[in-house]
Design an enzyme around this catalytic site. Structure first.
Site, PDB file in Angstrom:
ATOM      1  N   LYS A 108     -12.727  -1.303   6.096  1.00 35.75           N
ATOM      2  CA  LYS A 108     -12.144  -2.410   6.983  1.00 35.75           C
ATOM      3  C   LYS A 108     -12.441  -2.040   8.415  1.00 35.75           C
ATOM      4  O   LYS A 108     -12.570  -3.210   8.912  1.00 35.75           O
ATOM      5  CB  LYS A 108     -10.470  -1.997   6.822  1.00 35.75           C
ATOM      6  CG  LYS A 108     -10.121  -2.456   5.513  1.00 35.75           C
ATOM      7  CD  LYS A 108      -8.847  -2.629   5.223  1.00 35.75           C
ATOM      8  CE  LYS A 108      -8.567  -2.935   3.770  1.00 35.75           C
ATOM      9  NZ  LYS A 108      -7.994  -2.288   2.727  1.00 35.75           N
ATOM     10  N   ASP A 144      -1.972   6.768   6.402  1.00 36.43           N
ATOM     11  CA  ASP A 144      -3.150   5.855   5.619  1.00 36.43           C
ATOM     12  C   ASP A 144      -3.370   5.048   6.813  1.00 36.43           C
ATOM     13  O   ASP A 144      -2.587   4.118   7.278  1.00 36.43           O
ATOM     14  CB  ASP A 144      -2.402   5.198   4.380  1.00 36.43           C
ATOM     15  CG  ASP A 144      -3.711   4.219   4.051  1.00 36.43           C
ATOM     16  OD1 ASP A 144      -4.541   3.880   4.381  1.00 36.43           O
ATOM     17  OD2 ASP A 144      -3.011   3.411   2.933  1.00 36.43           O
ATOM     18  N   TRP A 174       0.758  -1.298   0.134  1.00 38.15           N
ATOM     19  CA  TRP A 174      -0.223   0.201  -0.104  1.00 38.15           C
ATOM     20  C   TRP A 174       0.808   1.043   0.010  1.00 38.15           C
ATOM     21  O   TRP A 174       0.437   2.322  -0.699  1.00 38.15           O
ATOM     22  CB  TRP A 174      -0.863   0.005   1.207  1.00 38.15           C
ATOM     23  CG  TRP A 174      -2.030  -1.028   1.114  1.00 38.15           C
ATOM     24  CD1 TRP A 174      -2.169  -1.977   2.035  1.00 38.15           C
ATOM     25  CD2 TRP A 174      -2.981  -1.253   0.017  1.00 38.15           C
ATOM     26  NE1 TRP A 174      -3.204  -2.906   1.451  1.00 38.15           N
ATOM     27  CE2 TRP A 174      -3.752  -2.423   0.340  1.00 38.15           C
ATOM     28  CE3 TRP A 174      -3.255  -0.629  -1.132  1.00 38.15           C
ATOM     29  CZ2 TRP A 174      -4.605  -3.000  -0.578  1.00 38.15           C
ATOM     30  CZ3 TRP A 174      -4.042  -1.077  -2.000  1.00 38.15           C
ATOM     31  CH2 TRP A 174      -5.010  -2.543  -1.712  1.00 38.15           C
TER      32      TRP A 174
HETATM   33  C1  LIG Z   1      -7.508  -1.811   1.925  1.00 34.33           C
HETATM   34  C2  LIG Z   1      -6.266  -0.889   1.713  1.00 34.33           C
HETATM   35  C3  LIG Z   1      -6.152   0.129   0.852  1.00 34.33           C
HETATM   36  C4  LIG Z   1      -7.105   0.225  -0.316  1.00 34.33           C
HETATM   37  O1  LIG Z   1      -8.176   0.885  -0.100  1.00 34.33           O
HETATM   38  P1  LIG Z   1      -9.533   0.984  -1.213  1.00 34.33           P
HETATM   39  O2  LIG Z   1     -10.514   1.687  -0.391  1.00 34.33           O
HETATM   40  O3  LIG Z   1      -9.682  -0.188  -1.732  1.00 34.33           O
HETATM   41  O4  LIG Z   1      -8.723   1.934  -2.255  1.00 34.33           O
HETATM   42  C5  LIG Z   1      -4.948   1.114   0.849  1.00 34.33           C
HETATM   43  N1  LIG Z   1      -4.087   1.191   2.235  1.00 34.33           N
HETATM   44  C6  LIG Z   1      -4.587   0.390   3.157  1.00 34.33           C
HETATM   45  C7  LIG Z   1      -3.793   0.181   4.348  1.00 34.33           C
HETATM   46  C8  LIG Z   1      -5.353  -0.889   2.973  1.00 34.33           C
HETATM   47  O5  LIG Z   1      -5.379  -1.618   3.986  1.00 34.33           O
END
Ligand SMILES: *Cc1c(COP(=O)(O)O)cnc(C)c1O
Length: 354
Positions: A191, A167, A100
């Site tokens: 998530k 993030d 990521w």
């Molecule tokens: C799942 C995830 C993403 C991507 O998320 P999307 O909403 O599918 O674009 C980005 N960063 C992390 C840490 C993730 O777990």
């Protein structure tokens, strides 16, 4: 019967969220309308967005005068570009702790110089690097607080005077943590927040407006701030389900959720460490409390283990395709009994083969 859902995302949510959002789908309160056919400019939707925003600020313990809360679309993945579009003037520092982070780096390079200040790539992203220098002249530092795929997590924030962008897709609202270290926090909802389709962005207003480039309206944080997340039609249903989850989190309290998440993680890590058939993936000091990654020492036992898992109605523990093995994602709504059910499978496997 519902399964024990260990999926990394879209993930398990509390029953209250499913009940409340099902009801709203049929009819929202006594409006005579479904939530998905109501105007996003109606009084009702305005109240939903206002309450969700203030719960985000309250639960992250931030100052409402400093930060703004946005409900956007495009997932965390669009934030990889949007962050750089809005904040990268000359150069930015990125901490690379997995794929990521790599994706965030790739997009940021379209907007300016990107310095990779640290990377755990040579160690297959099993750890969080700690020894690195952060230059004084970067526009911002970007980090991934929890590495969903590898099961590693920052347990503290690096020291710098530059704004910090995080993030936090897979660990937001999961622990007691000082979020005021961060200047911009983003997370795809699916998530630990709500259904896919909405992306949470919490931004300190004073870091914006410093780049000279023109920013398209839809990608401009200031436009969304001015329009209070109503620049265009927002994903109202996903925001409402998010609100129901935020209310659930508030009722539980972050402190209780933190304790429960640490307890769940300890139970599973203890089994991984004590059961000779399993190995943990991440370095012990950097282990995540959300995503627990492990593998069988002897891969020939995998079909027996997979059968035990399936019979126990466990879902979503297959590791990410890039590293294989197993991954148990234990987001807030996952009950302790589900963790115990997985542990019982690991014990049964040992009893069969010891
Ligand atoms: C799942 C995830 C993403 C991507 O998320 P999307 O909403 O599918 O674009 C980005 N960063 C992390 C840490 C993730 O777990």
């Amino acid at each position: 019967m519902k399964k024990h859902n260990f999926s990394a995302g879209p993930s398990i949510l509390p029953k209250e969220v499913f009940d409340g959002s099902s009801n709203a789908l049929l009819e929202y309160q006594e409006t005579g309308l479904s939530i998905i056919e109501m105007s996003h400019r109606s009084k009702e939707v305005g109240l939903i967005i206002e309450e969700a925003k203030s719960l985000v600020i309250e639960l992250l313990k931030l100052n409402e005068n400093e930060y703004d809360v946005l409900f956007l679309q495009g997932g965390a993945s669009l934030q990889f570009s949007m962050v750089a579009y809005n904040l990268l003037h000359t150069k930015a520092g990125y901490l690379n702790t997995g794929s990521w982070s790599e994706k965030a780096i790739k997009e940021a390079k379209l907007f300016g110089e990107v310095i990779e200040l640290s990377s755990s790539k040579s160690n297959e992203y099993r750890n969080i690097p700690k020894d690195f220098n952060i230059p004084d002249d970067i526009d911002y530092l970007h980090m991934t607080s929890n590495n969903t795929i590898y099961g590693t997590q920052y347990h503290s924030v690096p020291k710098t005077d530059a704004p910090i962008v995080v993030d936090s897709s897979s660990d937001i609202f999961s622990r007691v943590f000082d979020y005021s270290f961060y200047d911009l926090i983003y997370a795809g909802a699916q998530k630990n927040i709500g259904p896919a389709g909405v992306t949470l962005v919490v931004v300190k207003k004073d870091i914006l407006g410093k780049v000279s480039r023109e920013i398209p309206s839809m990608l401009n944080y200031n436009v969304h701030i001015d329009k209070k997340s109503l620049f265009n039609t927002p994903p109202v249903f996903a925001i409402y389900a998010t609100l129901l989850n935020l209310r659930w989190i508030k009722k539980q309290t972050i402190e209780f959720i933190d304790q429960t998440n640490h307890k769940k993680a300890k139970m599973l890590y203890d089994e991984i460490d004590n059961n000779s058939l399993f190995n943990g993936f991440a370095d012990v000091q950097d282990r995540s409390i959300m995503n627990v990654t492990f593998d069988l020492v002897d891969n020939s036992l995998s079909s027996t283990f997979d059968t035990l898992i399936e019979k126990s109605k466990i879902s979503g523990v297959k590791g990410h395709r890039s590293i294989g093995g197993y991954r148990a994602s234990m987001y807030n709504a996952l009950p302790i009994e589900s963790v115990q059910t997985l542990i019982n499978c690991m014990i049964q496997l040992k009893d069969k083969f010891k």
